[in-house]
Design an enzyme around this catalytic site. Sequence first.
Site, PDB file in Angstrom:
ATOM      1  N   ASP A  90       0.857  -1.182   0.000  1.00 20.25           N
ATOM      2  CA  ASP A  90       0.000   0.000   0.000  1.00 20.25           C
ATOM      3  C   ASP A  90       0.894   1.234   0.000  1.00 20.25           C
ATOM      4  OD1 ASP A  90      -2.020  -1.844   0.361  1.00 20.25           O
ATOM      5  OD2 ASP A  90      -2.910  -0.825   2.091  1.00 20.25           O
ATOM      6  N   HIS A 147       4.814  -7.314   0.375  1.00 19.03           N
ATOM      7  CA  HIS A 147       4.447  -8.624  -0.153  1.00 19.03           C
ATOM      8  C   HIS A 147       5.129  -8.894  -1.493  1.00 19.03           C
ATOM      9  CE1 HIS A 147       0.988  -9.297   2.734  1.00 19.03           C
ATOM     10  NE2 HIS A 147       1.289  -8.023   2.931  1.00 19.03           N
ATOM     11  N   SER A 254       8.548   3.354   5.074  1.00 19.10           N
ATOM     12  CA  SER A 254       9.557   3.925   4.197  1.00 19.10           C
ATOM     13  C   SER A 254       9.198   3.739   2.737  1.00 19.10           C
ATOM     14  CB  SER A 254      10.920   3.312   4.507  1.00 19.10           C
ATOM     15  OG  SER A 254      11.936   3.956   3.793  1.00 19.10           O
TER      16      SER A 254
END
Length: 297
Positions: A90, A147, A254
């Site tokens: 995200d 992921h 980050s």
Amino acid sequence: MLDNIKIRLHYLLPKQGITHLAGWFANKKAGWLTQLAIKAFARVYKVDMNEAKSPEFSAYITFNEFFIRSLKDDIRPVVSNEHQLALPADGTISQLGNIRTDQLLQAKGHHYTLEALLAGNHQLAEIFRDGQFVTTYLSPKDYHRVHMPCDGLLKEMIYVPGDLFSVNPLTAANVPNLFARNERVICLFETQFGPMIQILVGATIVGSIEMAWCGMVTPPREGIIKRWTYPEAGTTGAISFKKGEEMGRFKLGSTVINLFAPNQIQLAGHLSSGSTTRMGELLAQAIMLEEPTDNIS
């Protein structure tokens, strides 16, 4: 003028000390003080707790538990077509596109080299020369687990020490070679789309970077490059991941950089600088499929 002042101050800040202190506090079980910090953070950054598996603030004993909160099952469906790659996190697309010879775009007017990003590893840089890259910025409000864009066999991990500049849009536009000078963890995978690198970049107040197969990589911050290699597929100790599987996480957040070899994938046409990303949605489409090879050393 104000932006210039912010950048100058950022150069002067004791970033290592601030990051160490933030990491210490984020791991403390401080009762009501932890709850106060979590609620204030969620309010200021407009964190959507409705997506969290545990939406109540009281479920989190430390700030880090809140920050790396997991999401509800199936809230991020992963593209299922075997010829498609999924977004790894995200966040917001900072930059993406072609690696022009060995140059990656950091921000308008700022480029950096593959070799610098890969800590001077010329052999590794050559694999991705003229390939594609995607840089995803994870803001404080975002889900901070990372992921896999596709199935992959882990071949190598490299820890690169460095600065801890913030990686927000302001610093990306004003600090030269930002991603090549900050602390980072480089992960090389062999995939059906050819070699792929996924890099987790550290920043100010990023207390630690953790990987699914080995736990915390940093801290400690020892100031030296470290390298780990991993067994071949089908042998004892081989580490492989499925598309959409968690491979790492930030405490606190980050940037993630993905590198792809040339002539392997085509980035999704709807993605551009500034696009909002959701883990599991379409990142790219295969140009050609190949069986995983053993051409990386």
